[in-house]
Design a protein around this motif. Structure first.
Motif, PDB file in Angstrom:
ATOM      1  N   ARG A  94       0.622  -1.237  -0.029  1.00  0.00           N
ATOM      2  CA  ARG A  94       0.271  -0.064  -0.035  1.00  0.00           C
ATOM      3  C   ARG A  94       0.773   1.235   0.076  1.00  0.00           C
ATOM      4  O   ARG A  94       0.520   2.389  -0.719  1.00  0.00           O
ATOM      5  N   THR A  95       1.914   1.138   0.517  1.00  0.00           N
ATOM      6  CA  THR A  95       2.756   2.315   0.660  1.00  0.00           C
ATOM      7  C   THR A  95       3.467   2.503  -0.734  1.00  0.00           C
ATOM      8  O   THR A  95       3.522   3.600  -1.274  1.00  0.00           O
ATOM      9  N   LEU A  96       3.749   1.462  -1.454  1.00  0.00           N
ATOM     10  CA  LEU A  96       4.061   1.653  -2.770  1.00  0.00           C
ATOM     11  C   LEU A  96       3.296   2.349  -3.551  1.00  0.00           C
ATOM     12  O   LEU A  96       3.478   3.117  -4.460  1.00  0.00           O
ATOM     13  N   ILE A  97       2.115   1.699  -3.352  1.00  0.00           N
ATOM     14  CA  ILE A  97       0.847   2.269  -4.418  1.00  0.00           C
ATOM     15  C   ILE A  97       0.713   3.608  -4.057  1.00  0.00           C
ATOM     16  O   ILE A  97       0.380   4.647  -5.066  1.00  0.00           O
ATOM     17  N   ASN A  98       0.767   4.079  -2.826  1.00  0.00           N
ATOM     18  CA  ASN A  98       0.476   5.589  -2.519  1.00  0.00           C
ATOM     19  C   ASN A  98       1.467   6.296  -3.032  1.00  0.00           C
ATOM     20  O   ASN A  98       1.301   7.461  -3.693  1.00  0.00           O
ATOM     21  N   ASN A 272      -3.554   4.175   6.379  1.00  0.00           N
ATOM     22  CA  ASN A 272      -3.187   4.177   4.937  1.00  0.00           C
ATOM     23  C   ASN A 272      -2.668   5.145   4.048  1.00  0.00           C
ATOM     24  O   ASN A 272      -3.030   5.392   2.910  1.00  0.00           O
ATOM     25  N   THR A 273      -1.938   6.005   4.706  1.00  0.00           N
ATOM     26  CA  THR A 273      -1.399   7.279   3.989  1.00  0.00           C
ATOM     27  C   THR A 273       0.139   7.415   3.825  1.00  0.00           C
ATOM     28  O   THR A 273       0.678   8.330   3.393  1.00  0.00           O
ATOM     29  N   SER A 274       0.808   6.217   4.238  1.00  0.00           N
ATOM     30  CA  SER A 274       2.596   6.351   4.247  1.00  0.00           C
ATOM     31  C   SER A 274       2.755   6.316   2.904  1.00  0.00           C
ATOM     32  O   SER A 274       2.222   5.757   1.878  1.00  0.00           O
ATOM     33  N   VAL A 275       3.887   6.821   2.657  1.00  0.00           N
ATOM     34  CA  VAL A 275       4.632   6.790   1.334  1.00  0.00           C
ATOM     35  C   VAL A 275       6.193   6.144   1.503  1.00  0.00           C
ATOM     36  O   VAL A 275       6.551   6.019   2.738  1.00  0.00           O
TER      37      VAL A 275
END
Length: 322
Positions: A94-98, A272-275
């Motif tokens: 999810r980090t990579l997608i963000n 779910n906002t991490s980068v």
């Protein structure tokens, strides 16, 4: 640290300074005895040497060290586990997608808005003031911008008065206040808005300068041919500023890939906002997973590298044309 260890450290520093002084002395001696053409090269090396040394200490060696740590597990053994974790764990994916979403939206909207604004205010009476208004966010740090926009998205429960601008508008139109920073995936989009707000001023200034560099003869010729404003923009303005567009897009893309302050200040990477940059900090310094943090740093470097190479190639082609 014992006295012996301290003396050893001091001795290493002294020896390093002595070696550096010896190299400098040799360079000076060679500069004085070499032919003029060769002397120019030695002088160039002499001026570049301090920068090269600092670059090696502050960038090259840490990059090599970080790459090595990315392939070590917690026991110090060679392993691919850090990269396996990155592409198998839902939170890491999810980090990579963000990060990909940030890179797709921020440069696109920042450049489009900056270009539209630059065309709109071009040669207007109050151009300098209009530019200052849009460029002003560039003077604010990312942390400061994050704090400002946290108040915009602020949420208060119950019947309390909403101090957040967005929720105040929602309530004014009869809706219920929303916890914007906890609502996935809208929270990521709202964080992206902050970055666009900051970078639009940069795009506007660069593209406005590029528009003013377009020869007046081309615009007048297009007008004589009976073209409308949209046709002149598409066929004259855009081709004339293509190089500047590439620079703006690549610069904003690199800045977006490295974004950390906004996410850290506004959500801490939660909900779910991490980068990538934020997760790198969390894994390396919060969770003490140095290998995972280093692997994320390597991935960040790999993502930035194609953009840099493309930018360099475009600039080289432009130089050849000139």
């Amino acid at each position: 640290m014992t006295t012996g260890d301290l003396l050893g450290k001091i001795l290493q520093v002294v020896m390093g300074l002595a070696v550096f002084a010896a190299i400098v002395g040799v360079l000076i001696l060679l500069m004085g005895r070499s032919p003029k053409k060769g002397r120019d090269y030695w002088q160039l090396l002499w001026f570049l040497l301090p920068a090269l040394v600092l670059l090696a200490i502050g960038l090259v060696w840490p990059a090599i060290r970080t790459t090595g740590l990315a392939f070590l597990d917690s026991s110090g053994n060679f392993s691919w586990a850090n990269f396996v974790w990155m592409f198998t764990q839902p939170a890491a994916i999810r980090t990579l997608i963000n990060t990909v979403v940030w890179v797709l939206l921020v440069p696109t909207f920042s450049t489009a808005l900056g270009l539209a604004y630059a065309v709109w205010i071009d040669k207007s009476r109050g151009e300098r003031y209009y530019k200052a208004l849009v460029f002003m966010p560039m003077a604010i740090s990312f942390v400061g911008a994050g704090i400002i926009w946290r108040f915009v998205y602020e949420y208060r429960s119950g019947e309390r008065e909403q101090i957040g601008l967005l929720n105040a508008l929602v309530v004014a139109f009869g809706g219920d206040p929303v916890q914007w920073m906890q609502s996935d995936p809208i929270n990521t989009v709202l964080l992206i808005v902050v970055m666009i707000w900051i970078q639009t001023g940069f795009a506007m200034v660069v593209l406005s300068a590029a528009i003013k560099g377009i020869p007046t003869e081309q615009i007048e010729a297009a007008m004589l041919d009976g073209t409308n404003p949209w046709q002149r923009f598409r066929n004259v303005t855009v081709p004339g500023i293509r190089g500047s567009l590439v620079v703006v897009l690549t610069t904003i893309s690199i800045a977006t890939l490295k974004v950390f302050d906004i996410v850290r200040t506004m959500t801490g990477g939660n909900f779910n906002t991490s980068v990538v940059a934020n997760e790198m900090y969390v894994q390396a310094f919060r969770a003490s997973e140095i290998g995972r943090g280093s692997a994320l740093a390597v991935i960040l470097f790999v993502l930035v590298l194609p953009i840099v190479i493309y930018n360099v190639n475009v600039l080289r082609k432009q130089r050849e044309i000139r």
